[in-house]
Design a protein around this motif. Structure first.
Motif, PDB file in Angstrom:
ATOM      1  N   CYS A   1     -55.312  15.157  -6.434  1.00 34.71           N
ATOM      2  CA  CYS A   1     -54.044  14.420  -6.332  1.00 34.71           C
ATOM      3  C   CYS A   1     -53.638  14.251  -4.877  1.00 34.71           C
ATOM      4  O   CYS A   1     -53.185  13.174  -4.461  1.00 34.71           O
ATOM      5  N   LYS A   2     -53.799  15.286  -4.075  1.00 32.48           N
ATOM      6  CA  LYS A   2     -53.404  15.202  -2.665  1.00 32.48           C
ATOM      7  C   LYS A   2     -54.347  14.304  -1.873  1.00 32.48           C
ATOM      8  O   LYS A   2     -53.917  13.507  -1.044  1.00 32.48           O
TER       9      LYS A   2
ATOM     10  N   ARG B   1     -49.478  11.422  -7.511  1.00 29.09           N
ATOM     11  CA  ARG B   1     -48.668  12.455  -8.138  1.00 29.09           C
ATOM     12  C   ARG B   1     -49.285  12.886  -9.462  1.00 29.09           C
ATOM     13  O   ARG B   1     -49.701  12.048 -10.268  1.00 29.09           O
TER      14      ARG B   1
ATOM     15  N   LEU C   1     -43.705  20.201 -11.415  1.00 27.74           N
ATOM     16  CA  LEU C   1     -43.802  19.213 -10.341  1.00 27.74           C
ATOM     17  C   LEU C   1     -42.584  19.297  -9.436  1.00 27.74           C
ATOM     18  O   LEU C   1     -41.449  19.443  -9.904  1.00 27.74           O
TER      19      LEU C   1
ATOM     20  N   LYS D   1     -42.477  14.603  -4.343  1.00 20.49           N
ATOM     21  CA  LYS D   1     -43.705  13.940  -3.902  1.00 20.49           C
ATOM     22  C   LYS D   1     -44.918  14.601  -4.559  1.00 20.49           C
ATOM     23  O   LYS D   1     -45.069  14.572  -5.765  1.00 20.49           O
ATOM     24  N   LEU D   2     -45.801  15.228  -3.758  1.00 25.17           N
ATOM     25  CA  LEU D   2     -47.034  15.798  -4.300  1.00 25.17           C
ATOM     26  C   LEU D   2     -46.948  17.307  -4.481  1.00 25.17           C
ATOM     27  O   LEU D   2     -47.932  17.937  -4.876  1.00 25.17           O
TER      28      LEU D   2
END
Length: 311
Positions: free
Chosen positions: A219-220, A225, A300, A303-304
């Motif tokens: 994801c990063k 996200r 979550l 952002k990420l």
């Protein structure tokens, strides 16, 4: 699944863990869950009626008794089910499990360092625990930055040609969302905020698949996200098996199946074969009278960012 023993930077992941978890290559991960206290009723004969607690202790108690044809009084909702299905419904509030396995890249000389991981294979087996019906999702995933090493190919059986023809990570996530669209009974909400239903749970062989391979790395790397349908509580099968069977160490999928004297079917570290093994072990645990309960969760952030923890 390729699991690892590297810890994530504090900025990326906040985790609360205890104990050790060996991965498939003999390394260890820090990860354990506190035992629960919820009791599950075990079916028994009238002469040997018992209640089996989550700690495995049995005490005398009045429990429903069913004959071989399942003709004893059942709740109305179970009347049309087979005895086996009725037993499963009584033993766990979870009806659907999304059994997932991920294979990820790693470097030859630092095979379990988290900064070498990117998802290269994603497989999900959705099982209706009451009826036994299932559906499967599988895709290879083209990595964005990482390369496929010869050792990774040897372990997973995935070739460079298969990855060159594979969808990107974002395309794979879209395909997974479309698969979940076909199962509104298990996953609810719109695509933007979809989440497992109250009777559905993700199950993975260890915590690395969701926490590390997906959230902390792919994801990063792809500035993507983590989808909302991964957020919340899920089941780490290594932790669950250890708690249910009172093991001192975490087991591989092959070792878990060996508890029932069953062989692993297919190729180890093949995503779909591993996901099928996870589903098989879940069903075996339920048939042994164990209750499915979540033992990890991921939340979550902005952002990420995300937080992963034992529950």
């Amino acid at each position: 699944m390729v699991s690892d023993g590297a810890s994530e930077p504090a900025a990326a992941v906040s985790a609360e863990t205890a104990g050790t978890e060996p991965n498939d290559a003999g390394q260890t991960n820090t990860d354990a869950a506190a035992p629960g206290t919820t009791a599950t009723v075990a079916l028994a004969t009238a002469e040997n009626a018992q209640v089996e607690t989550a700690t495995g202790e049995a005490t005398d108690a009045a429990v429903p008794v069913y004959d071989a044809a399942g003709s004893a009084d059942l709740p109305d909702a179970l009347a049309a089910l087979s005895l086996s299905s009725a037993v499963r419904e009584l033993r766990t509030p979870v009806r659907y499990v999304l059994c997932m396995d991920i294979e990820a890249t790693f470097e030859n000389r630092a095979r379990f360092l988290s900064n070498t991981h990117e998802v290269i294979e994603l497989a999900v087996v959705l099982v209706d625990l009451h009826t036994g019906a299932r559906d499967e999702f599988h895709t290879y995933v083209r990595p964005t930055r990482a390369s496929l090493t010869p050792l990774c190919t040897e372990l997973t059986g995935i070739s460079p040609a298969e990855l060159r023809a594979a969808p990107s990570f974002k395309q794979a996530m879209t395909a997974l969302a479309e698969f979940l669209d076909r199962h509104p009974e298990a996953v609810r909400g719109s695509r933007a905020d979809r989440s497992p239903s109250a009777t559905c749970m993700w199950v993975t062989d260890g915590s690395a698949d969701i926490d590390r391979f997906l959230a902390a790395r792919s994801c990063k790397v792809n500035n993507y996200r983590l989808p909302a349908f991964f957020e919340g509580a899920y089941i780490d099968l290594k932790q669950l098996f250890r708690a249910c069977k009172k093991e001192r160490v975490h087991r591989t999928l092959t070792d878990m199946l060996g508890y029932w004297r069953l062989p692993f079917s297919g190729r180890q570290h093949n995503g779909l074969d591993d996901a099928r093994a996870v589903a098989q072990i879940v069903e075996l645990l339920i048939d042994d009278g164990h209750l499915l309960r979540p033992n990890r969760a991921i939340y979550l952030g902005r952002k990420l960012d995300f937080t992963a923890r034992v529950i």
